[in-house]
Enzyme design. Structure first.
Site, PDB file in Angstrom:
ATOM      1  N   GLN A 280       0.806  -1.222   0.000  1.00  0.00           N
ATOM      2  CA  GLN A 280       0.000   0.000   0.000  1.00  0.00           C
ATOM      3  C   GLN A 280       0.842   1.276   0.000  1.00  0.00           C
ATOM      4  O   GLN A 280       0.341   2.346  -0.343  1.00  0.00           O
ATOM      5  CB  GLN A 280      -0.960  -0.010   1.199  1.00  0.00           C
TER       6      GLN A 280
ATOM      7  N   ARG B  29       3.778  -0.130  12.980  1.00  0.00           N
ATOM      8  CA  ARG B  29       3.510  -1.440  12.382  1.00  0.00           C
ATOM      9  C   ARG B  29       3.677  -1.350  10.873  1.00  0.00           C
ATOM     10  O   ARG B  29       2.995  -0.559  10.218  1.00  0.00           O
ATOM     11  CB  ARG B  29       2.085  -1.908  12.742  1.00  0.00           C
TER      12      ARG B  29
ATOM     13  N   HIS C 225       0.992  -9.292   4.272  1.00  0.00           N
ATOM     14  CA  HIS C 225      -0.188  -8.425   4.219  1.00  0.00           C
ATOM     15  C   HIS C 225      -0.673  -8.393   2.758  1.00  0.00           C
ATOM     16  O   HIS C 225      -0.493  -7.402   2.043  1.00  0.00           O
ATOM     17  CB  HIS C 225       0.168  -7.033   4.733  1.00  0.00           C
TER      18      HIS C 225
ATOM     19  N   ASN D 284      -1.698 -11.090   8.033  1.00  0.00           N
ATOM     20  CA  ASN D 284      -2.726 -10.097   8.291  1.00  0.00           C
ATOM     21  C   ASN D 284      -4.054 -10.554   7.705  1.00  0.00           C
ATOM     22  O   ASN D 284      -4.149 -10.837   6.508  1.00  0.00           O
ATOM     23  CB  ASN D 284      -2.355  -8.751   7.662  1.00  0.00           C
ATOM     24  N   GLU D 285      -5.076 -10.628   8.550  1.00  0.00           N
ATOM     25  CA  GLU D 285      -6.446 -10.885   8.105  1.00  0.00           C
ATOM     26  C   GLU D 285      -6.589 -12.061   7.144  1.00  0.00           C
ATOM     27  O   GLU D 285      -6.984 -11.875   5.988  1.00  0.00           O
ATOM     28  CB  GLU D 285      -7.036  -9.619   7.469  1.00  0.00           C
TER      29      GLU D 285
ATOM     30  N   ASN E 120      -7.946  -6.428  14.366  1.00  0.00           N
ATOM     31  CA  ASN E 120      -8.237  -5.296  13.484  1.00  0.00           C
ATOM     32  C   ASN E 120      -9.743  -5.037  13.559  1.00  0.00           C
ATOM     33  O   ASN E 120     -10.541  -5.878  13.140  1.00  0.00           O
ATOM     34  CB  ASN E 120      -7.871  -5.615  12.026  1.00  0.00           C
TER      35      ASN E 120
ATOM     36  N   TYR F 183     -12.897  -2.300  12.715  1.00  0.00           N
ATOM     37  CA  TYR F 183     -13.332  -1.090  12.022  1.00  0.00           C
ATOM     38  C   TYR F 183     -14.787  -0.723  12.263  1.00  0.00           C
ATOM     39  O   TYR F 183     -15.134   0.436  12.338  1.00  0.00           O
ATOM     40  CB  TYR F 183     -13.116  -1.235  10.502  1.00  0.00           C
TER      41      TYR F 183
ATOM     42  N   GLU G 298      -5.196  -2.593  14.092  1.00  0.00           N
ATOM     43  CA  GLU G 298      -5.717  -1.636  13.108  1.00  0.00           C
ATOM     44  C   GLU G 298      -7.059  -1.105  13.583  1.00  0.00           C
ATOM     45  O   GLU G 298      -7.880  -1.856  14.115  1.00  0.00           O
ATOM     46  CB  GLU G 298      -5.970  -2.284  11.728  1.00  0.00           C
TER      47      GLU G 298
ATOM     48  N   TRP H 101      -4.949   2.894  11.779  1.00  0.00           N
ATOM     49  CA  TRP H 101      -4.775   2.678  10.348  1.00  0.00           C
ATOM     50  C   TRP H 101      -5.224   3.949   9.657  1.00  0.00           C
ATOM     51  O   TRP H 101      -6.404   4.249   9.737  1.00  0.00           O
ATOM     52  CB  TRP H 101      -5.594   1.475   9.844  1.00  0.00           C
TER      53      TRP H 101
ATOM     54  N   GLU I  72      -5.493   1.971  -1.320  1.00  0.00           N
ATOM     55  CA  GLU I  72      -6.547   1.294  -0.561  1.00  0.00           C
ATOM     56  C   GLU I  72      -7.142   0.152  -1.406  1.00  0.00           C
ATOM     57  O   GLU I  72      -8.327   0.120  -1.721  1.00  0.00           O
ATOM     58  CB  GLU I  72      -7.595   2.325  -0.115  1.00  0.00           C
TER      59      GLU I  72
HETATM   60  C1  GBH Z   1      -7.965  -3.595   6.601  1.00  0.00           C
HETATM   61  O1  GBH Z   1      -8.969  -4.564   6.406  1.00  0.00           O
HETATM   62  C2  GBH Z   1      -6.690  -3.968   5.842  1.00  0.00           C
HETATM   63  O2  GBH Z   1      -5.836  -4.752   6.662  1.00  0.00           O
HETATM   64  C3  GBH Z   1      -5.920  -2.749   5.371  1.00  0.00           C
HETATM   65  O3  GBH Z   1      -4.901  -3.145   4.481  1.00  0.00           O
HETATM   66  C4  GBH Z   1      -6.882  -1.769   4.732  1.00  0.00           C
HETATM   67  O4  GBH Z   1      -6.223  -0.689   4.146  1.00  0.00           O
HETATM   68  C5  GBH Z   1      -7.844  -1.319   5.817  1.00  0.00           C
HETATM   69  O5  GBH Z   1      -8.566  -2.413   6.256  1.00  0.00           O
HETATM   70  C6  GBH Z   1      -8.877  -0.298   5.361  1.00  0.00           C
HETATM   71  O6  GBH Z   1      -9.792  -0.873   4.482  1.00  0.00           O
HETATM   72  O7  GBH Z   1     -15.737  -3.884  -0.209  1.00  0.00           O
HETATM   73  O8  GBH Z   1     -17.889  -3.998   0.852  1.00  0.00           O
HETATM   74  O9  GBH Z   1     -16.756  -6.032   0.212  1.00  0.00           O
HETATM   75  C7  GBH Z   1     -10.171  -4.298   7.096  1.00  0.00           C
HETATM   76  C8  GBH Z   1     -11.262  -5.315   6.804  1.00  0.00           C
HETATM   77  C9  GBH Z   1     -12.552  -6.268   5.085  1.00  0.00           C
HETATM   78  C10 GBH Z   1     -12.776  -3.979   5.508  1.00  0.00           C
HETATM   79  C11 GBH Z   1     -13.128  -6.074   3.707  1.00  0.00           C
HETATM   80  C12 GBH Z   1     -13.370  -3.762   4.140  1.00  0.00           C
HETATM   81  C13 GBH Z   1     -14.488  -4.765   2.270  1.00  0.00           C
HETATM   82  C14 GBH Z   1     -15.960  -4.733   2.260  1.00  0.00           C
HETATM   83  N1  GBH Z   1     -11.847  -5.079   5.509  1.00  0.00           N
HETATM   84  N2  GBH Z   1     -14.032  -4.961   3.651  1.00  0.00           N
HETATM   85  S1  GBH Z   1     -16.632  -4.673   0.654  1.00  0.00           S
END
Ligand code: GBH
Length: 469
Positions: free
Chosen positions: A16, A73, A118, A162-163, A305, A307, A373, A417, A424
């Protein structure tokens, strides 16, 4: 209250931010390939240059210092270190780059937390089956050992993968992340399985060979939303939450933290669905055999992580074809009282982090937790005075504080994050998570602190000096 040695960090990932996609002998990764294909990324953008951190690391370091972070990180690009993914060929220039990053951080009194993987698999390994191939676990273990050997004298916090949920689901089920496959209802489970095997092998290597000397800690970063039943008093909705949690957080946390195996609900739901649709053959969810490394106990802390949050009810499948959605039988909805950020998936629910932290404490025997995150996106027109993001961080950090003080959750650190605006994934540069703005139209890619960055710096300095203890 946040203790004096609480880790205050910000996070990034190699693909990224680095750019330099072909610089100094780096091999291509699956995200190079994917983002060069038409129609994959917003505006046909790619990571060829990104924030050019490969050449401009000193600028990143200035940002890190301006925030006063105690931790940073970052992730390593596997293909920058091992261009074809194997130990056949080590790219010394890649080693030099990360050595400098790590040394500079330590010289500034910032501790690195390093993620080995990642999302950016070397393309050469994808060509041999990638995460679907069982061989990937040994290849990952060799890469991990190389990193522990090379950087582990200075790096004390490691994240293997990661994830894994996002890699498996978005990469192999939905096809919106690299490698862009849509093998619904099958491949993602296999990928998740191999990721767990790879993670566990790396952890065991660290445990047996490096831990005693290097004295670090290793985990994997698990992403999870906080989930609530759509109707609190509906047993069906409550059951749907339990299923949904099993298919997201549980998929990876159960094997590592609970019993070395997938949640029962997940196993039975997948098998019931196979039966219903007349799917012949072995379970689509692989099982762990005696030849596999032990998975249970392969994390020295819980890396989360977080959000956003969702309301959940039963339903939302895909009819008569196989797919993960039908296996899960759980539909995720937004609550109308939750404000939506710049992107549709991120509803602003700071209290969700407190609830999730409490759930993690209760479910996984009170582990040490790093929030690896958490962040808030902007889409144009970008505001340097990003007041909404300031609110988001203020409210979220207050909830983390309550989780520590009132719920007794053992939270050791928090990573925003992201350090700066960056690539992105499928959204390209249109979605900005940075504490620093990056001007991608400026050849110098100048970094400018957002108001949220200034406020985060204030929070950090307040707690670092111990004034609020
Ligand atoms: C993180 O994932 C990542 O680790 C990081 O690299 C990234 O930049 C950051 O989030 C911000 O997005 O498009 O509607 O299908 C977080 C988990 C899972 C959140 C997938 C967004 C996409 C939903 N992500 N999700 S959709």
């Amino acid at each position: 209250m946040f203790v004096r040695d609480f880790a205050w960090g910000a996070a990034t990932a190699s693909f990224q931010i680095e750019g330099g996609w072909q610089a100094d002998g780096k091999g291509p990764s699956i995200w190079d390939t994917f983002s060069h294909e038409k129609g994959r990324v917003f505006g046909e953008q790619n990571g060829d240059v990104a924030c050019n951190s490969y050449e401009m690391w000193e600028k990143d370091l200035e940002c890190i210092q301006q925030l006063g972070l105690t931790h940073y990180r970052l992730s390593l690009s596997w293909a920058r270190l091992l261009p074809d993914g194997t130990m056949q060929h080590i790219n010394d220039k890649g080693v030099l780059y990360y050595n400098k990053v790590i040394d500079d951080l330590l010289a500034c009194n910032v501790s690195p937390m390093v993620t080995l993987y990642h999302f950016d698999l070397p393309q050469a390994l994808q060509d041999q089956g990638g995460w679907k191939s069982p061989d990937i676990a040994t290849l990952f273990e060799n890469y991990a050992k190389f990193c522990f050997e090379t950087f582990g004298d200075r790096v004390k916090l490691w994240i293997t993968i990661n994830e894994p949920y996002v890699c498996a689901k978005l990469g192999y089920e939905d096809g919106i992340h690299a490698p862009g496959l849509k093998e619904k209802g099958t491949a993602a489970y296999l990928v998740g399985h191999n990721m767990l095997r790879a993670h566990a092998m790396a952890w065991h290597s660290y445990d047996s060979t490096y831990r005693q000397k290097q004295k670090g800690a290793v985990s994997l970063a698990i992403n999870s939303d906080w989930l609530e039943p759509l109707h609190q008093d509906s047993n069906e909705d409550v059951a749907a939450v339990e299923r949904d949690l099993a298919f997201t957080l549980g998929w990876f946390a159960w094997p590592v933290f609970v019993n070395g195996d997938y949640p029962e609900i997940m196993k039975s739901a997948i098998d019931a669905q196979s039966k219903k649709l007349g799917y012949k053959g072995a379970s689509r969810l692989p099982s762990f055999s005696d030849d596999d490394p032990a998975i249970l106990g392969t994390a020295d802390f819980f890396a989360l992580n977080y959000y956003t949050s969702r309301k959940v009810k039963a339903g939302g499948g895909c009819g008569q074809t196989l797919c993960m959605k039908s296996d899960r039988d759980a539909e995720e909805l937004l609550d109308s009282s939750w404000p939506i950020s710049g992107v549709s998936w991120l509803a602003v629910v700071p209290h969700g982090i407190r609830k999730l932290l409490k759930y993690i404490k209760d479910t996984f025997s009170n582990p040490a937790v790093y929030i690896t995150e958490n962040g808030f996106p902007q889409v144009g027109p970008l505001q340097i005075e990003d007041v909404e993001r300031c609110e988001f961080y203020k409210d979220t950090i207050a909830e983390v504080d309550k989780a520590i003080q009132e719920d007794g959750v053992n939270v050791c650190g928090y990573f925003a994050w992201s350090l700066m605006d960056n690539f992105e994934w499928a959204d390209g540069f249109s979605v900005r998570f940075g504490l620093f703005h990056v001007d991608f139209s400026d050849p110098n890619l100048s970094r400018t602190i957002y108001r949220s960055g200034r406020e985060y710096a204030t929070v950090i300095s307040k707690y670092k000096s111990g004034r609020c203890k």
